[in-house]
Write an enzyme that holds these catalytic residues in place. Structure first.
Site, PDB file in Angstrom:
ATOM      1  N   ALA A   1       0.846  -1.196   0.000  1.00  0.00           N
ATOM      2  CA  ALA A   1       0.000   0.000   0.000  1.00  0.00           C
ATOM      3  C   ALA A   1       0.884   1.249   0.000  1.00  0.00           C
ATOM      4  CB  ALA A   1      -0.931  -0.011   1.212  1.00  0.00           C
TER       5      ALA A   1
ATOM      6  N   ILE B   1       1.779   3.308   2.360  1.00  0.00           N
ATOM      7  CA  ILE B   1       2.665   3.559   3.499  1.00  0.00           C
ATOM      8  C   ILE B   1       3.525   2.351   3.849  1.00  0.00           C
ATOM      9  CG2 ILE B   1       2.616   3.921   6.021  1.00  0.00           C
ATOM     10  CD1 ILE B   1       0.458   5.961   5.622  1.00  0.00           C
TER      11      ILE B   1
ATOM     12  N   GLN C   1       4.061  -2.328   3.432  1.00  0.00           N
ATOM     13  CA  GLN C   1       3.695  -3.574   2.764  1.00  0.00           C
ATOM     14  C   GLN C   1       3.766  -4.724   3.778  1.00  0.00           C
ATOM     15  OE1 GLN C   1       6.541  -3.676  -0.464  1.00  0.00           O
ATOM     16  NE2 GLN C   1       7.857  -5.145   0.580  1.00  0.00           N
ATOM     17  N   VAL C   2       3.121  -5.833   3.423  1.00  0.00           N
ATOM     18  CA  VAL C   2       2.975  -6.957   4.352  1.00  0.00           C
ATOM     19  C   VAL C   2       3.630  -8.206   3.765  1.00  0.00           C
ATOM     20  CG1 VAL C   2       1.330  -8.442   5.567  1.00  0.00           C
ATOM     21  CG2 VAL C   2       0.821  -6.006   5.267  1.00  0.00           C
TER      22      VAL C   2
ATOM     23  N   LYS D   1       4.351  -6.362   8.900  1.00  0.00           N
ATOM     24  CA  LYS D   1       4.099  -5.111   8.175  1.00  0.00           C
ATOM     25  C   LYS D   1       5.324  -4.214   8.320  1.00  0.00           C
ATOM     26  CE  LYS D   1       0.494  -1.549   7.703  1.00  0.00           C
ATOM     27  NZ  LYS D   1      -0.847  -1.130   8.197  1.00  0.00           N
TER      28      LYS D   1
ATOM     29  N   ASP E   1     -12.284   1.842   9.176  1.00  0.00           N
ATOM     30  CA  ASP E   1     -11.983   1.530   7.770  1.00  0.00           C
ATOM     31  C   ASP E   1     -12.427   0.097   7.480  1.00  0.00           C
ATOM     32  OD1 ASP E   1     -11.072   2.217   5.265  1.00  0.00           O
ATOM     33  OD2 ASP E   1      -8.979   1.685   5.673  1.00  0.00           O
TER      34      ASP E   1
END
Length: 510
Positions: free
Chosen positions: A135, A137, A139-140, A155, A290
């Site tokens: 994403a 900000i 990543q995973v 993360k 969210d």
């Protein structure tokens, strides 16, 4: 840092907005005055060739923000939670904004982990996958712990993302001041406040310790909620730039075919999604803000698994009670009581007419209750409600706007699972139970007991405080002053002491 050197960034932004067609969309949405339109054209049109082209398949605004990069993508996502600022139409456009970006290398992720945790990643994890999600900000990665073989999600923040965001934030603040200077009318939208709000959200997401804390608190609050899971935080493998959670295996919430194939009742699932959200908002005052399909999974046993805790909502106890009374009043179609609650809470100025406000609320509620159950929408009701309260002078309350926006998203998730669900029927038991627990006689006694506990902490100082007030009151009488408020303060303290003590005794008797 927020000086004229940011003009180049604004020129690049304006050029991209011009090239993608987003400039006109934004200016029209905000009903920008002529000076601001001229300034925007000057900053954008001559330099149009410098702008990023973006994806022509996207709507103009999402196309521009995606092309400009992570900070702009995140800014658009945050603005989607503020229809009070950008308008409902623009907010809907921004809700579809995706922040899927190219991942950075696994080696860079491992290096970031070693720098943050001061231990080589290869000694912590026996396996460490390529990125499974990337994403704006962070990543995973999917990994396996070396010591016990447990599967976890790791993360990792993007390298240099903090510095990049701070540069763009400087430009955003500069732009907000520029807009306020050129268009005093724009101050009603509070551009500086909007950017400050964005800064707070982003700075929170750039410190993964805060997200880990949110996940931990959310898990503790919902531990006893049947059919709901939050992956546990692995604190010893988490820090400012790295967060590790238990791995959550499950079906995507948006895959109805897979859910049906697993034999999971989608009607029950749709009601559970809505009821869980209302429970978290009303009971705990801390909710996932969210809660879209991408952040929800379905476990093999049918449990709902929540993911991504970067944006959470908080509502204080008093506001929760007000919100519950408003919902309960609408459920009972008691519009006079809904109006009174708004006045009692100070949401609507006292000089407005409560009966006129109640009639306006009836005009909101009755058409919705006249609809078929499958068309009744709590999110639509809240949107109409905010329109009415704005006409009656209600000031914008950010926490309620976030709640409304999340309600829209959750309702959409529930409807996608079962288009025929009755929103009010699903919500009623949660709201009624909260009303019984928080607004009835037991709640009054509980409040008195809490007051007694607060007073008990100040117990050793109370005699001194009362003596000081009485001395001050005596001096004011010696100077022939009329009765002062200090006497009322003394009686107020005594009343609190007596009332709190009685409340504590009564609670103790239950």
């Amino acid at each position: 840092m927020r000086g004229p050197h940011n003009i180049w960034r604004l020129i690049r932004t304006g050029a991209t907005f011009e090239r993608t067609g987003a400039m006109r969309v934004v200016l029209d949405a905000f009903e920008a005055p002529k000076p601001l339109r001229i300034a925007a054209r000057v900053l954008g049109w001559p330099f149009k060739w410098l702008g990023y082209e973006g994806d022509p398949e996207m709507p103009p605004l999402t196309r521009a923000l995606t092309a400009l990069g992570p900070a702009y993508i995140k800014f658009g996502q945050v603005l989607s939670t503020r229809p009070d600022v950008v308008g409902e139409d623009l907010a809907v456009q921004l809700r579809i904004l995706q922040d899927k970006l190219p991942p950075f290398s696994t080696e860079m992720a491992k290096k970031a982990i070693e720098e943050e945790l001061e231990v080589p990643a290869d000694s912590l994890f026996s396996t460490f996958s390529e990125p499974v999600a990337a994403a704006s900000i962070a990543q995973v990665h999917k990994a396996t712990l070396s010591d016990n073989g447990e599967t976890v999600a790791v993360k990792v923040l993007r390298p240099g993302i903090e510095k990049a965001f701070r540069k763009d934030l400087d430009a955003f603040f500069f732009a907000a001041r520029f807009i306020e200077f050129l268009s005093p009318a724009s101050r009603r939208l509070r551009p500086m406040d909007v950017i400050t709000h964005f800064e707070g959200v982003v700075m929170g997401e750039l410190d993964l310790r805060l997200e880990a804390a949110s996940a931990s608190e959310y898990a503790a609050n919902t531990e006893q909620d049947a059919g709901f899971q939050v992956p546990p935080v692995k604190w010893f493998l988490s820090g400012r730039r790295v967060m590790t959670l238990g791995w959550a295996e499950g079906l995507p919430m948006g895959d109805n075919t897979a859910i049906d194939a697993a034999g999971i009742d989608r009607s029950e699932l749709s009601e559970r999604v809505l009821q869980l959200f209302l429970n978290h908002a009303l009971r705990d005052g801390f909710f996932h803000a969210d809660m879209h399909q991408g952040n929800l999974k379905i476990a093999e046993n049918g449990d709902i698994i929540a993911l991504d805790f970067g944006i959470m909502g908080h509502i204080d106890e008093y506001t929760r009670r007000v919100y519950a009374e408003i919902l309960f009043g609408f459920i009972r179609r008691d519009y006079k009581r809904v109006a009174e609650v708004h006045f009692e809470a100070g949401y609507v100025p006292a000089d407005r007419d409560v009966d006129e406000f109640a009639r306006a609320l009836r005009a909101v509620g009755e058409p919705i209750f006249g609809m078929d159950a499958t068309r009744i929408s709590m999110a639509r009701l809240l949107a109409y409600l905010f329109e009415v309260t704005e006409r009656f002078g209600m000031e914008t309350r950010t926490e309620l706007i976030l709640l409304q926006r999340t309600m829209v998203v959750v309702e959409g998730v529930a409807r996608s699972l079962d288009p025929h669900m009755n929103i009010w029927k699903a919500a009623q038991p949660i709201v009624e139970d909260y009303i019984k627990q928080s607004i009835g006689p037991r709640a009054v006694l509980k409040d008195l007991a809490q007051t007694a506990r607060v007073l008990a902490r100040f117990g050793p100082r109370l005699p001194e405080m009362v003596e000081d007030v009485l001395t001050q009151n005596s001096r004011s009488h010696d100077h022939h002053h009329p009765k002062s408020s200090s006497g009322r303060f003394v009686w107020g303290i005594l009343g609190l002491v007596i009332g709190g003590a009685l409340g504590g005794l009564l609670i103790g008797g239950f």
